[in-house]
Design an enzyme around this catalytic site. Structure first.
Site, PDB file in Angstrom:
ATOM      1  N   GLU A 120      39.695  33.873  31.528  1.00 18.53           N
ATOM      2  CA  GLU A 120      38.234  34.006  31.583  1.00 18.53           C
ATOM      3  C   GLU A 120      37.585  35.211  31.826  1.00 18.53           C
ATOM      4  OE1 GLU A 120      35.520  32.544  35.845  1.00 18.53           O
ATOM      5  OE2 GLU A 120      37.642  32.231  35.735  1.00 18.53           O
ATOM      6  N   ASP A 325      55.049  30.297  40.815  1.00 14.47           N
ATOM      7  CA  ASP A 325      55.093  28.936  40.571  1.00 14.47           C
ATOM      8  C   ASP A 325      53.406  28.860  40.389  1.00 14.47           C
ATOM      9  OD1 ASP A 325      54.829  26.294  40.219  1.00 14.47           O
ATOM     10  OD2 ASP A 325      56.655  25.845  41.349  1.00 14.47           O
ATOM     11  N   HIS A 416      28.273  36.528  33.492  1.00 10.07           N
ATOM     12  CA  HIS A 416      29.195  35.319  32.725  1.00 10.07           C
ATOM     13  C   HIS A 416      28.595  35.543  31.222  1.00 10.07           C
ATOM     14  CE1 HIS A 416      30.940  34.163  36.372  1.00 10.07           C
ATOM     15  NE2 HIS A 416      32.068  33.833  35.782  1.00 10.07           N
TER      16      HIS A 416
END
Length: 423
Positions: A120, A325, A416
């Site tokens: 991202e 995990d 972004h």
């Protein structure tokens, strides 16, 4: 999210052990020493030259070499037993670096360069910016508050009377359970046993401390051994039983864990002067606090467990990089963010994470790139899980501050557009 009195006593013991006196601890935590703070080179964010600059920085400043992460040492002859089945290759996810992030805690104390694995765009830049603001303000105070990993077997009986007889018997056998756990694991310690009757079935909650491992497999194996003893010796006939009754909260956001602890519970805080907020975050403490209040009201309307901006972003990136995990982010990302303006006009911000399922041994931590990422923060191996948890909370806080600043200043979309898209 109360902290048990015994845990508070344990924390005080750790404080005195590490800092000699409570006064020394308070003085160290309130220190604003910035003499050793150096910045990661940001030149050439996407180029091989930029990559080399940053690797050289880590080598020269931190004495850390990352041959597996950098690709200089191909990963061959891997011992992947226990990590994967039907193996065909590796998923290659880019790793960026944020920091240095100054952390002041019971276990983590220093300036940490933190690896984040993500696809991202804008994520690493945002957390890096938040880390800069926090570090220039003197650092994040981050404290481990407690731990507990649960396994919750379910037992089925003929009727509620049998279930009641069984529960009475269970509470008489705690010492036997402790002995079974000691024989089964060198790390696990049984902390508590609770029973919940639902008609003719009983859910048992076995709560463990798991040392430096995240501990899901550990508590499963220990609970299996206890249940085998229970089935053989129970005064009431057990018609059927399951090792997990889906009550532990394993890999699920849930209210029970949110109210106590699953994994490791950590809280972190920072106070950032107004001039740093304006200079680094391009907004004001008042605007950030106003956005936090408005967004908290909105998130509560969604029925969310907790109230925070994007814990999952930083935690997922850290979990991938450091061999955790990753599915546990579903519960680890539950928590609380608070932001307010102080009487001096500065920004106060804090996060509390009650469900950090992390470890510094076991699982994927021994794989080459994941081990190097943990070693980069001196978090690999025995004695480092609580330290890693405190760093996780400080990273999350950096991300919360940065995203709230971007939202309050109207920069979220442009960031972004600039960083999250191919040119």
């Amino acid at each position: 999210m109360d902290v048990p009195a015994k845990r508070i006593q344990d924390i005080m013991v750790q404080v005195v052990k590490k800092f000699s006196t409570m006064e020394n601890f308070i003085k160290k935590i309130n220190s604003k020493d910035l003499t050793d703070l150096k910045r990661i080179p940001s030149d050439g964010p996407y180029s091989e030259d930029g990559k080399k600059l940053r690797l050289d920085f880590l080598k020269n400043e931190l004495k850390k070499e990352l041959p597996a992460v950098s690709g200089e040492k191909p990963m061959t002859n891997l011992n992947i037993e226990g990590n994967i089945e039907n193996y065909i290759g590796m998923a290659q996810i880019p790793i960026g670096i944020m920091g240095p992030l100054k952390v002041k805690g019971l276990y983590a104390f220093g300036d940490y360069c933190v690896p984040l694995a993500t696809t991202e765009g804008a994520l690493v830049a945002s957390y890096h910016r938040g880390a800069k603001a926090c570090s220039l303000a003197g650092g994040v105070s981050s404290f481990f508050l407690g731990e507990g990993v649960q396994r919750c077997p379910l037992m089925l009986f003929k009727n509620v009377a049998d279930a009641g007889v069984f529960v009475i018997w269970i509470h008489q056998k705690i010492e036997e359970f402790n002995a079974i756990v000691a024989k089964t694991s060198g790390h696990a310690k049984l902390q508590n046993v609770e029973c919940m009757i639902q008609g003719n079935q009983v859910i048992l909650t076995f709560d463990y401390a798991t040392g430096d491992a995240s501990g899901q497999n550990m508590v499963t194996i220990c609970t299996q051994a206890i249940c085998e003893f229970i089935v053989e010796n129970s005064p009431a006939n057990i018609l059927k039983w399951y090792i997990e009754g889906n009550y532990s909260g394993d890999k699920k956001a849930n209210a029970v864990s949110f109210a106590r602890v699953r994994g490791r519970k950590v809280t972190a805080e920072v106070s950032i002067p107004e001039d740093i907020v304006k200079g680094v975050l391009k907004t004001t403490p008042h605007e950030i606090a106003e956005y936090w209040k408005a967004s908290t009201v909105a998130v509560l309307q969604t029925g969310s467990l907790g109230a925070q901006g994007h814990f999952a972003n930083g935690l997922t990136a850290m979990f991938i990089a450091c061999g955790q995990d990753v599915a546990c982010v579903s519960e680890a990302a539950v928590g609380i963010t608070r932001m307010e303006v102080t009487d001096d006009g500065d920004l106060y911000a804090s996060v509390t994470l009650p469900n950090l399922i992390v470890g510094s041994i076991g699982g994927g931590t021994k794989l080459p790139t994941q081990r190097e990422c943990l070693e980069l923060m001196d978090c690999y191996g025995l004695g480092n899980a609580n330290k890693f948890a405190e760093i996780c909370a400080a990273v999350v806080l950096s991300g919360e501050i940065s995203i709230a600043a971007a939202m309050s200043a109207g920069h979220f979309t442009s960031a972004h557009k600039d960083l999250g898209r191919k040119k």
